[in-house]
Write an enzyme that holds these catalytic residues in place. Structure first.
Site, PDB file in Angstrom:
ATOM      1  N   GLY A   1       1.167  -1.084  -0.103  1.00  0.00           N
ATOM      2  CA  GLY A   1       0.476   0.595  -0.202  1.00  0.00           C
ATOM      3  C   GLY A   1       0.940   1.000   0.301  1.00  0.00           C
TER       4      GLY A   1
ATOM      5  N   GLN B   1       3.029  10.191   1.016  1.00  0.00           N
ATOM      6  CA  GLN B   1       4.255   9.534   1.135  1.00  0.00           C
ATOM      7  C   GLN B   1       5.366  10.192   0.215  1.00  0.00           C
ATOM      8  OE1 GLN B   1       2.456   5.699   2.025  1.00  0.00           O
ATOM      9  NE2 GLN B   1       4.449   5.435   2.767  1.00  0.00           N
TER      10      GLN B   1
ATOM     11  N   CYS C   1       5.655   0.069   7.373  1.00  0.00           N
ATOM     12  CA  CYS C   1       5.381   0.886   6.062  1.00  0.00           C
ATOM     13  C   CYS C   1       6.768   1.332   5.421  1.00  0.00           C
ATOM     14  CB  CYS C   1       4.756   2.498   7.205  1.00  0.00           C
ATOM     15  SG  CYS C   1       4.876   3.458   6.346  1.00  0.00           S
ATOM     16  N   LEU C   2       6.040   1.645   4.529  1.00  0.00           N
ATOM     17  CA  LEU C   2       7.258   2.367   3.182  1.00  0.00           C
ATOM     18  C   LEU C   2       8.095   3.757   3.952  1.00  0.00           C
ATOM     19  CD1 LEU C   2       6.027   1.383  -0.157  1.00  0.00           C
ATOM     20  CD2 LEU C   2       7.750  -0.273   1.197  1.00  0.00           C
TER      21      LEU C   2
ATOM     22  N   HIS D   1      -4.859   1.875   7.324  1.00  0.00           N
ATOM     23  CA  HIS D   1      -3.221   2.145   7.673  1.00  0.00           C
ATOM     24  C   HIS D   1      -3.501   3.792   6.678  1.00  0.00           C
ATOM     25  CE1 HIS D   1       1.118   1.411   7.486  1.00  0.00           C
ATOM     26  NE2 HIS D   1       1.196   1.852   6.732  1.00  0.00           N
ATOM     27  N   GLU D   2      -3.688   3.268   4.884  1.00  0.00           N
ATOM     28  CA  GLU D   2      -3.226   3.855   4.018  1.00  0.00           C
ATOM     29  C   GLU D   2      -4.252   5.495   4.308  1.00  0.00           C
ATOM     30  OE1 GLU D   2      -0.433   3.822   2.257  1.00  0.00           O
ATOM     31  OE2 GLU D   2      -0.804   1.507   2.913  1.00  0.00           O
TER      32      GLU D   2
ATOM     33  N   HIS E   1      -2.536   8.177   6.138  1.00  0.00           N
ATOM     34  CA  HIS E   1      -1.215   9.080   5.891  1.00  0.00           C
ATOM     35  C   HIS E   1      -2.444  10.148   4.968  1.00  0.00           C
ATOM     36  CE1 HIS E   1       2.337   6.160   5.911  1.00  0.00           C
ATOM     37  NE2 HIS E   1       1.497   5.583   5.376  1.00  0.00           N
TER      38      HIS E   1
HETATM   39  C1  QAP Z   1       1.057  -0.581   5.325  1.00  0.00           C
HETATM   40  O1  QAP Z   1       3.255  -1.191   3.886  1.00  0.00           O
HETATM   41  C2  QAP Z   1       0.312  -2.120   5.874  1.00  0.00           C
HETATM   42  O2  QAP Z   1       9.964  -1.958   6.407  1.00  0.00           O
HETATM   43  C3  QAP Z   1       1.938  -0.787   3.785  1.00  0.00           C
HETATM   44  O3  QAP Z   1      11.539  -2.511   5.335  1.00  0.00           O
HETATM   45  C4  QAP Z   1       1.989  -3.052   5.625  1.00  0.00           C
HETATM   46  O4  QAP Z   1       3.204  -1.942   2.138  1.00  0.00           O
HETATM   47  C5  QAP Z   1      -0.305  -1.722   6.468  1.00  0.00           C
HETATM   48  C6  QAP Z   1       7.826  -2.370   3.560  1.00  0.00           C
HETATM   49  C7  QAP Z   1       1.558  -3.828   7.317  1.00  0.00           C
HETATM   50  C8  QAP Z   1      -1.735  -3.273   6.956  1.00  0.00           C
HETATM   51  C9  QAP Z   1      -0.024  -3.721   7.054  1.00  0.00           C
HETATM   52  C10 QAP Z   1       7.762  -2.201   4.838  1.00  0.00           C
HETATM   53  C11 QAP Z   1       8.778  -2.485   2.858  1.00  0.00           C
HETATM   54  C12 QAP Z   1       6.099  -2.396   2.705  1.00  0.00           C
HETATM   55  C13 QAP Z   1       9.351  -1.876   5.252  1.00  0.00           C
HETATM   56  C14 QAP Z   1       3.846  -1.778   2.858  1.00  0.00           C
HETATM   57  C15 QAP Z   1      10.448  -2.646   3.970  1.00  0.00           C
HETATM   58  C16 QAP Z   1       9.955  -2.771   3.008  1.00  0.00           C
HETATM   59  C17 QAP Z   1       5.120  -1.653   3.845  1.00  0.00           C
HETATM   60 CO    CO Z   2       2.268   3.412   5.100  1.00  0.00          CO
END
Ligand code: QAP
Ligand code: CO
Length: 178
Positions: A46, A51, A91-92, A133-134, A137
């Site tokens: 996401g 972001q 989270c990215l 979550h999004e 943001h």
């Molecule tokens: C949000 O998060 C989310 O730490 C999206 O080193 C995540 O795409 C919602 C990511 C989990 C619900 C559950 C994170 C990539 C990606 C990192 C992501 C990383 C590389 C996170």
């Molecule tokens: Co995020």
């Protein structure tokens, strides 16, 4: 198509509030395309426009196993929510950190798609968590805001250090790597 630069916590731009899209035109569709490219490349499930330093209510997601179910939400609103659920989130914009967050278990949302059409979606599980979550943001809120001040401070310190040293993804400052 273009890859966009992902901002990292504690960048103050992640705190800016997005404004609604007034017209889903080709310019918005280009932003959506670039956001999908950036999210898939990361890889992530996401990404919110905030972001990538764009203050518009635009979200792209794909929580499918095979990464073949792109979902775009423009001007999303939650019209119903139910229950609570705790899930580990990442989270990215907070790379390398994962913590449990409590959110609604189910949400019903209304949003526009990339063609400007309105739709409703009933979500649960990972999809419901990802939507919340999004959507946070877009209001300048991050999952680390749900953690204790001590945990948040530790993450902030570590990410600030990594950003300075150029050790985060898409950093243009990898001086010591040469
Ligand atoms: C949000 O998060 C989310 O730490 C999206 O080193 C995540 O795409 C919602 C990511 C989990 C619900 C559950 C994170 C990539 C990606 C990192 C992501 C990383 C590389 C996170
Ligand atoms: Co995020």
């Amino acid at each position: 198509m273009a890859l966009l630069e992902i901002l990292h916590f504690p960048n103050p731009r992640l705190r800016l509030k997005a404004r609604p899209v007034t017209q889903v035109d080709d310019q918005v569709r280009q932003v959506v395309k670039d956001m999908f490219e950036t999210m898939y490349k990361a890889p992530g499930i996401g990404l919110a426009a905030t972001q990538v330093n764009i203050q518009l209510e635009v979200i792209v997601m794909d929580v499918s196993e095979d990464k073949d179910q792109p979902l775009c939400l423009i001007n999303p609103i939650i019209i119903e929510s139910d229950g609570t659920e705790e899930m580990q989130e990442g989270c990215l914009s907070v790379p390398g950190f994962y913590e449990n967050v409590v959110r609604a278990e189910k949400v019903k949302i209304q949003a526009l798609n990339e063609n400007g059409g309105s739709f409703e979606l009933d979500a649960d599980g990972l999809l419901a968590v990802c939507i919340q979550h999004e959507m946070d943001h877009l209001q300048g809120k991050l999952f680390v805001d749900y953690l204790s001040p001590l945990k948040r401070q530790r993450i902030k310190k570590k990410l600030t250090k990594l950003e300075k040293s150029g050790d985060l993804p898409n950093s243009s400052n990898s001086s010591h790597a040469i």
